[in-house]
Design an enzyme around this catalytic site. Structure first.
Site, PDB file in Angstrom:
ATOM      1  N   ALA A 548      -5.865   3.185  -1.046  1.00 23.06           N
ATOM      2  CA  ALA A 548      -6.672   2.263   0.092  1.00 23.06           C
ATOM      3  C   ALA A 548      -6.913   2.829   1.507  1.00 23.06           C
ATOM      4  CB  ALA A 548      -6.017   0.929  -0.097  1.00 23.06           C
ATOM      5  N   SER A 711     -12.005   5.112  -4.271  1.00 26.98           N
ATOM      6  CA  SER A 711     -12.483   4.300  -5.445  1.00 26.98           C
ATOM      7  C   SER A 711     -14.034   4.912  -5.773  1.00 26.98           C
ATOM      8  CB  SER A 711     -12.295   2.809  -4.956  1.00 26.98           C
ATOM      9  OG  SER A 711     -11.158   2.568  -4.927  1.00 26.98           O
ATOM     10  N   GLY A 890      -9.832   0.823  -8.048  1.00 29.68           N
ATOM     11  CA  GLY A 890      -8.363   1.358  -7.771  1.00 29.68           C
ATOM     12  C   GLY A 890      -7.856   0.965  -6.606  1.00 29.68           C
ATOM     13  N   GLU A 891      -8.678   0.884  -5.539  1.00 31.73           N
ATOM     14  CA  GLU A 891      -7.791   0.663  -4.082  1.00 31.73           C
ATOM     15  C   GLU A 891      -7.879  -0.853  -3.514  1.00 31.73           C
ATOM     16  OE1 GLU A 891      -8.325   4.674  -1.673  1.00 31.73           O
ATOM     17  OE2 GLU A 891     -10.252   4.468  -2.879  1.00 31.73           O
ATOM     18  N   MET A 892      -9.045  -1.653  -3.880  1.00 29.21           N
ATOM     19  CA  MET A 892      -8.927  -2.921  -3.456  1.00 29.21           C
ATOM     20  C   MET A 892      -7.636  -3.633  -3.542  1.00 29.21           C
ATOM     21  SD  MET A 892      -8.952  -6.221  -4.753  1.00 29.21           S
ATOM     22  CE  MET A 892      -9.838  -6.400  -6.234  1.00 29.21           C
TER      23      MET A 892
END
Ligand code: FES
Ligand code: FES
Length: 929
Positions: A548, A711, A890-892
């Site tokens: 993130a 992501s 993946g990062e949210m």
């Protein structure tokens, strides 16, 4: 004279006579002498459980059991003794179908610990499972734990005879979609059986000429290297070569690594990172390498490394960005110019959107002006940094590491080593997670330098202490935020200045600094914004990518500020957010419209959960333990900042197809990402998932698909896969709409190999289709992202009023990541992101290398730190420019969960902590205020 203890033990039911050093640990004997590499070594000091085995019916962490304490005739059970890929144990099956694994490095340890539990207690409750795994210090950094408990509960039901193990091969019926299903990732079956070779496992199979390499890293943050004396060390037993910068320079290498600074606004050209520090040069951070010992064994290499004498002249040390910017601060690089006369500042990223908001904020009915600080979060992968190198069959210097950007790494290190890119090859090993730290070359250049200097295969593996103190960390942001709101609770304008501590390298700092502008108040409609990010050199650990990347820092400031402003406006935090939401037609801070606007629907969806949570907190609070509820919103991108592209190729074979690309797998599920996407794209020819073979992440065999970061892979590589499949189908299709077989294609001379390519694509504010663009350097305006992911985070906490101890009791995430390829993967990513967010909020930090050098001290969350009650709500707004409507994933989930926890703590006890992590001491101090 070394004396050995000889004992006969039964290993997985088979008698073995083992001769071993009495002090040697059982984990090493199992791996190195018994050659059973399903038992892993992570922390090597009893803190993670990846080495769990069962000895005489009891689960033990074998890394802390010396051979002398293992009884004669002991029964030792390892993961290999439980089940095999073709004959799974119920636990192994359950971990696969519940997604109880991601990278899988911890999985054998969890299965062994759980087996011991179920042997003792066949009908545990969920809390029994959690208590057991906590008691045995069995840790996972990827999954968030809930799916692990689901797995153990289901395995127990199977073992009690209450449930059947579903046949994995028959999970998918002919014609079913893999896309949008819970179809297990192909490598799961190997991970649960301990047969998936990670780097340290693959190293046991290297040719016997392999040398072990140990970097020599003097213990200093900042010093001039006056002399490096290798004379005595060179003569020590087993030493083949001590590699220094001189060996690289002799090969005509520049001895430098170039990151992605690439910014016209930066005063560095990005070449400041040394591969190996030379005599006369400076060490600028703890863990900088001045030489590498290559010896026959690890023990010999470590002993010789300790004998290398390095004479240092200590220099003043800058460990905080506030110190780095002082006018009289020492300079980390004398030769690099300062920006705006600010000491040690090497880049500046302004944000100018709309009118200057200063006057509007000054006149606003409610003004929030605060300073926030985010921490240097450590990645804490359970697998330590490792890799090896050798010359391949074509004489290419080949490195196999945890690289998550094989092509980028190749280009970042080739010039420094003095090698043409065509003479280098980078392959990704199966890896026990990264969470982004492996966007940076950490060992590739060092391994390659050793292979160059010795001509022999070389293996390098850091121990956990070295891994923690020598790999990059999340960059701390110091943020000064000012937001105004009118009497109706509408934001009228905002200002933001952020100071980024990036350690001594500029590598990857440009995109990171951009995020402070791109995501500041991104979930809200704000026409008038002013901001500026400044990036600094310090002597603390260099900062690299971390899941993130820039968002947890930015949302920590802005989502805490939004809560504080809501209170000033006398509004409920969720109502305030809803009132100010970005809505169709509104633009992000970059001036770009969003591709979708799902936040209003998401607020509507999460509101009932929020209302119930508030009632629950009120009902359960006592004078001793107060409960609170917190909300935060996070948005994150799904492609690299600015222009981005990816290639993926496909080949039709008699048995199916082969995909070639570099969708690197941190453990997030690149394999099922590829298979799910290709299976859906190839539906017209009715291919089965096991007919889709993958050749991934090898620069000699697969085309460049970019990094497994930002992501981006599901979108970027996914679209390239779809494109390649489209071309293949076009070639296979006959005039009547039916499809040729492989043999017919060959017979007709039709090519069977097709390239897929995708360039990040969006609709601009006028609705026209275009590619992403770099942001304007003077204003921060542009079209940096094609797709975004959205999340609303709801945390429920309990805070002990006497001690300040916080427990996150429940967590709900309403997320929109577009159409979902695989629910097991997306759920795993979201649960794991939430767990890392809870760690970031209340536990994790990396400040002092002398204390923050093990998993426990760095605050790794164990199972009892993470609630068992995690609820995911998926909204699936289709994305026009994502494969079958998908964005990334993946990062949210790590964008803003920590801010929700901070807001919940304030809601519980009125303690507003503005610097991470929110420790009990800070809570108590804030409560007193
Ligand atoms: Fe043994 Fe971590 S507990 S390797
Ligand atoms: Fe547990 Fe990666 S799956 S550490």
């Amino acid at each position: 004279m070394q004396k050995y203890h000889v004992k006969t033990v039964r290993v997985n039911g088979i008698p073995n006579r083992v001769i071993a050093d009495p002090e040697e640990k059982l984990a090493k004997i199992i791996r190195n002498q018994l050659k059973l590499t399903g038992t892993k070594i992570g922390c090597d000091c009893g803190q993670c459980g990846v080495c769990n085995v069962i000895v005489d019916g009891k689960v033990v962490r074998s890394c802390i059991v010396p051979w002398k304490s293992v009884a004669e005739d002991a029964e030792i059970l390892t993961i290999e003794g439980i089940g095999t890929p073709t004959k799974l144990h119920a636990l192994q099956w359950a971990f696969i179908v519940h997604g109880g694994l991601q990278c899988g490095f911890c999985t054998p340890g969890f299965i062994m610990a759980s087996k011991a539990l179920l042997d003792e207690n066949p009908s545990p409750t969920r809390e029994d499972v959690r208590d057991w795994l906590q008691k045995h210090w069995t840790a996972c950094r990827c999954t968030g734990y809930k799916q692990i408990v689901d797995s153990v509960m289901d395995a127990a039901a199977v073992l009690r005879g209450e449930k059947e193990m579903e046949d994995l091969a028959k999970m998918l019926k002919p014609g079913d979609s893999v896309w949008g299903s819970r179809y297990p990732r192909p490598n799961a079956v190997y991970k649960v059986t301990g047969t998936w070779d990670f780097g340290d496992d693959a190293a046991t199979k290297l040719p016997e000429e392999v040398l072990f390499a140990v970097p020599v890293c003097p213990e200093t943050h900042h010093a001039k290297v006056k002399k490096i004396d290798i004379a005595a060390a060179e003569k020590m037993p087993g030493v083949a070569k001590i590699v220094t910068a001189g060996d690289i320079l002799a090969n005509k290498g520049t001895n430098r690594i170039r990151g992605q600074v690439g910014s016209p606004t930066a005063t560095t050209d990005g070449w400041e990172r040394r591969m190996i520090v030379e005599e006369g040069d400076k060490i600028r951070q703890w863990g900088e390498c001045v030489a590498i010992v290559c010896a026959a064994t690890e023990k010999q290499a470590r002993e010789a490394a300790a004998a290398v004498k390095v004479e240092l002249e200590e220099l003043p040390v800058l460990l905080h960005v506030k110190d780095a910017m002082k006018p009289d601060a020492p300079k980390v690089y004398d030769e690099i110019e300062e920006i705006d006369g600010i000491r040690n500042c090497f880049n500046k990223r302004p944000l100018i959107k709309g009118n200057d908001p200063k006057a509007a904020i000054d006149k606003a009915a409610h003004i929030l002006e605060e300073e926030f600080y985010s921490s240097r979060q450590p990645h804490l992968t359970l697998e330590t940094d490792c890799g090896f190198g050798y010359y391949d069959e074509e004489g290419r210097l080949t490195v196999q590491t945890k690289s998550i950007c094989v092509y980028r790494h190749l280009l970042m290190i080739s010039r420094g080593l003095g090698l043409a890119p065509s003479k280098l090859r980078v392959i990704q090993n199966n890896m026990g997670a990264s969470f982004g730290y492996k966007v940076a070359p950490t060992n590739e250049h060092l391994i390659a330098a050793c292979v160059l200097a010795t001509g022999r295969p070389v293996y390098m593996r850091l121990n956990m202490k070295e891994h923690i103190v020598r790999t990059p960390k999340r960059s701390p942001f110091l943020m000064k935020i000012r937001i105004g709101a009118n009497e109706n609770g509408k934001i009228v304008g905002a200002e933001h200045t952020w100071y980024v501590d990036h350690g001594p390298y500029s590598e990857s700092s440009q995109d990171l600094t951009n995020k402070g502008g791109q995501f500041f108040l991104a979930p809200y409609h704000v026409d008038d914004l002013r901001g500026c990010g400044y990036t600094f050199f310090t002597n603390h650990r260099w900062c690299g990518a971390f899941r993130a990347y820039g968002a947890p820092q930015t949302y920590w400031g802005c989502e805490t500020a939004i809560d504080m402003l809501a209170e000033k406006c006398g509004m409920d935090p969720l109502d305030f957010r809803e009132k100010n939401l970005i809505r169709p037609g509104d633009t992000f801070p970059s001036g770009q419209k969003s591709e979708v606007y799902p936040l209003q629907a998401m607020i509507t969806r999460i509101r009932p959960y929020y209302n119930i949570a508030k009632k629950r907190a009120a009902a359960l609070s006592t004078a001793e333990v107060k409960r609170g509820v917190g909300i935060a919103i996070g948005i994150y991108n799904s492609n690299d900042d600015g222009p981005d592209d990816a290639t993926s190729n496909i080949e039709l074979t008699r048995d199916g197809v082969i995909l070639y690309n570099t969708w690197e797998d941190h453990g997030q599920g690149a394999d099922i990402g590829c298979v799910g996407t290709a299976h859906e794209a190839l539906k017209p020819i009715g291919i089965r998932p096991e007919q889709i073979k993958l050749v991934l992440s090898d620069t000699a065999k697969a085309p460049n698909s970019g990094a497994a970061a930002a992501s981006r892979c599901q979108v970027m590589v996914g679209m390239a896969i779809v494109e390649s499949c489209r071309k293949l189908l076009d070639a296979m299709r006959r005039d009547d709409g039916t499809y040729r077989t492989y043999d017919e294609m060959i017979a007709e001379g039709i090519p069977t190999f097709y390239e897929g390519y995708w360039k990040a694509t969006l609709r601009n504010n006028e609705g026209e289709v275009q590619h992403c663009t770099d942001m304007d350097g003077a204003t921060g305006q542009g079209y940096p992202f094609a797709n975004h992911m959205f999340g609303i985070f709801l945390a429920e906490v309990a805070v002990e009023t006497k001690t300040g101890k916080t427990t996150v009791e429940k967590f709900t995430l309403c997320g929109d990541v577009g159409k979902i390829n695989n629910f097991l993967v997306v759920d795993g990513q979201q649960m794991g992101g939430i767990a890392q967010g809870i760690g970031l909020a209340i536990k994790e930090d990396f400040v002092d290398v002398k204390t923050h050098n093990n998993l426990l001290a760095c605050g790794l969350p164990y199972i009892k730190d993470i609630p068992d009650d995690i609820q995911l709500i998926h909204m699936e707004t289709p994305r026009e420019f994502g494969p079958f409507g998908a964005a990334g994933t993946g990062e949210m989930p790590l964008s803003a969960p920590h801010a929700a926890v901070g807001n919940a703590i304030y809601n519980a006890v009125g303690a507003r902590v503005k610097d991470l992590p929110i420790t009990p001491e800070k809570i108590l101090a804030a409560m007193k205020k």
